[in-house]
Design a protein around this motif. Structure first.
Motif, short mmCIF file in Angstrom:
data_model
loop_
_atom_site.label_atom_id
_atom_site.label_comp_id
_atom_site.label_asym_id
_atom_site.label_seq_id
_atom_site.Cartn_x
_atom_site.Cartn_y
_atom_site.Cartn_z
N LYS A 301 0.80 -1.23 0.00
CA LYS A 301 0.00 0.00 0.00
C LYS A 301 0.83 1.28 0.00
O LYS A 301 0.28 2.38 -0.07
CB LYS A 301 -0.92 0.02 1.24
CG LYS A 301 -1.87 -1.17 1.32
CD LYS A 301 -2.83 -1.21 0.14
CE LYS A 301 -3.83 -2.36 0.27
NZ LYS A 301 -4.72 -2.46 -0.90
N PHE A 302 2.14 1.19 0.08
CA PHE A 302 2.97 2.39 0.21
C PHE A 302 2.94 3.23 -1.09
O PHE A 302 2.70 2.69 -2.18
CB PHE A 302 4.41 2.04 0.57
CG PHE A 302 5.03 0.96 -0.27
CD1 PHE A 302 5.44 1.21 -1.57
CD2 PHE A 302 5.23 -0.31 0.25
CE1 PHE A 302 6.03 0.23 -2.35
CE2 PHE A 302 5.81 -1.32 -0.52
CZ PHE A 302 6.21 -1.04 -1.82
N PRO A 303 3.18 4.55 -0.97
CA PRO A 303 3.22 5.40 -2.16
C PRO A 303 4.39 5.04 -3.07
O PRO A 303 5.45 4.64 -2.59
CB PRO A 303 3.37 6.81 -1.58
CG PRO A 303 3.95 6.62 -0.22
CD PRO A 303 3.41 5.31 0.27
N VAL A 304 4.18 5.19 -4.37
CA VAL A 304 5.21 4.90 -5.37
C VAL A 304 5.36 6.12 -6.28
O VAL A 304 4.36 6.62 -6.81
CB VAL A 304 4.85 3.66 -6.20
CG1 VAL A 304 5.94 3.39 -7.25
CG2 VAL A 304 4.65 2.44 -5.31
N CYS A 305 6.59 6.58 -6.44
CA CYS A 305 6.86 7.77 -7.23
C CYS A 305 7.87 7.45 -8.33
O CYS A 305 8.99 7.03 -8.05
CB CYS A 305 7.41 8.88 -6.32
SG CYS A 305 7.79 10.42 -7.16
N PHE A 306 7.46 7.65 -9.59
CA PHE A 306 8.33 7.39 -10.73
C PHE A 306 8.99 8.68 -11.24
O PHE A 306 8.57 9.79 -10.90
CB PHE A 306 7.53 6.77 -11.88
CG PHE A 306 7.18 5.33 -11.69
CD1 PHE A 306 8.05 4.32 -12.06
CD2 PHE A 306 5.95 4.98 -11.12
CE1 PHE A 306 7.73 2.98 -11.88
CE2 PHE A 306 5.61 3.64 -10.95
CZ PHE A 306 6.50 2.64 -11.32
#
Length: 339
Positions: A301-306
């Motif tokens: 569920k953690f945020p993911v930043c590309f």
């Protein structure tokens, strides 16, 4: 002794041992990261080659610019040396870095370049004087070995950033992004609170986290799994970047991180630059980088930043490893701010 009674008698001992081990692990995990003193005019920065080689003249642009910032520069014995792909023999690289770690007059150590070779010397380095008088260790790529080893064993912050081989020959003709990223090194070393943004991406997963920042080169992080230089990612923001890898190999390394538990308790994930090798004809992997990553993190569920500005690219900004940061991923993009 009755076998049943014998086994029963061992249970309290086993429980106690497990509790002691758990307490020790908790104590290690909870240990605060020490921040080396920020630099002031007149402080010395050492330049050394713990990995790949570099010519003496190639470090001069970095030397001149950092001198203009008010710092004294000490060029190590390995600059200009070469043992095939490495900056001198293992013994020479070990001695040079050790001397700089021990020298109390040197307040930061900039690795001249990445390449390969830091793993050859990491287990022979003595960090006792470094821990007594911490200093900033600067670099990226193969220098991820040092970042992760120092984080785990010394609990000291380090600086993931460009190195001497990325400084432009003519500062007045440098591209704006080169200027901005290299100035971020000075800003980080002098104690400025760092903050960066990344563009919006339909692949981003929105969310927020406040946690220590760790990471670096994916290939290096994967090969350090299970060694003394491995890092715990529990409750942390992990950033990753890489270059020159096939998609199937990136997929394999992400599986390594997942299977070794590094994604289980992650607070947030940041993906920087990835220069992917084109698939061989008739041997296509069939997925994009975004699909490969999202497939591995879909159960979390953690945020993911590309597309974060870090990696083997021009927009490679300085990041303070080990220090707590705030990560926010929204519809408009990602923001990473030193807490």
């Amino acid at each position: 002794m009755n076998r049943k009674h014998f086994i029963s008698s061992l249970i309290p001992v086993a429980v106690a041992a497990t509790s002691l081990k758990a307490s020790a692990n908790t104590a290690i995990a909870a240990k605060k990261i020490g921040i080396p003193p920020y630099l002031e005019p007149g402080d010395a920065i050492g330049i050394t080659c713990p990995a790949g080689y570099i010519k003496t003249e190639a470090v001069q642009p970095a030397v001149q610019l950092m001198q203009s910032w008010g710092f004294n520069i000490k060029i190590g014995q390995t600059v200009g040396k070469r043992d095939f792909t490495m900056g001198g023999t293992d013994a020479e690289r070990l001695a040079d870095l050790q001397q700089m770690l021990d020298d109390p007059t040197i307040k930061a150590i900039m690795c001249a370049r990445g390449g390969y070779g830091a793993v050859h010397i990491i287990d022979q380095l003595n960090f006792s004087r470094f821990m007594a008088n911490p200093k900033w260790v600067i670099g990226f790529s193969d220098i991820t070995v040092l970042h992760n080893h120092i984080h785990t064993n010394c609990h000291v912050a380090t600086l993931h950033s460009k190195m001497c081989n990325s400084f432009p020959d003519n500062w007045s003709l440098a591209e704006p992004i080169q200027v901005e990223t290299i100035l971020s090194i000075k800003q980080a070393l002098t104690g400025q609170r760092m903050s960066y943004t990344s563009p919006s991406s339909t692949s981003n997963r929105q969310g927020a986290a406040v946690a220590p920042l760790v990471g670096g080169n994916l290939s290096i992080a994967a090969t350090l799994t299970g060694t003394r230089s491995d890092i715990s990612t529990d409750g942390k923001i992990l950033f990753l970047e890489d270059t020159g890898e096939y998609l199937y190999n990136i997929d394999r390394m992400l599986y390594n991180l997942q299977r070794s538990g590094k994604l289980d308790k992650l607070a947030g994930l940041i993906l920087g630059g990835f220069k992917v090798k084109p698939d061989e004809p008739d041997d296509e992997f069939g997925k994009t980088l975004y699909e490969v990553v999202l497939d591995r993190v879909k159960s979390y569920k953690f945020p993911v930043c590309f597309d974060f500005p870090v990696g083997h690219q021009k927009n490679n900004f300085a990041l303070k490893c080990g220090i707590t940061h705030s990560l926010k991923v929204t519809q408009t993009g990602g923001t990473l701010t030193e807490a």
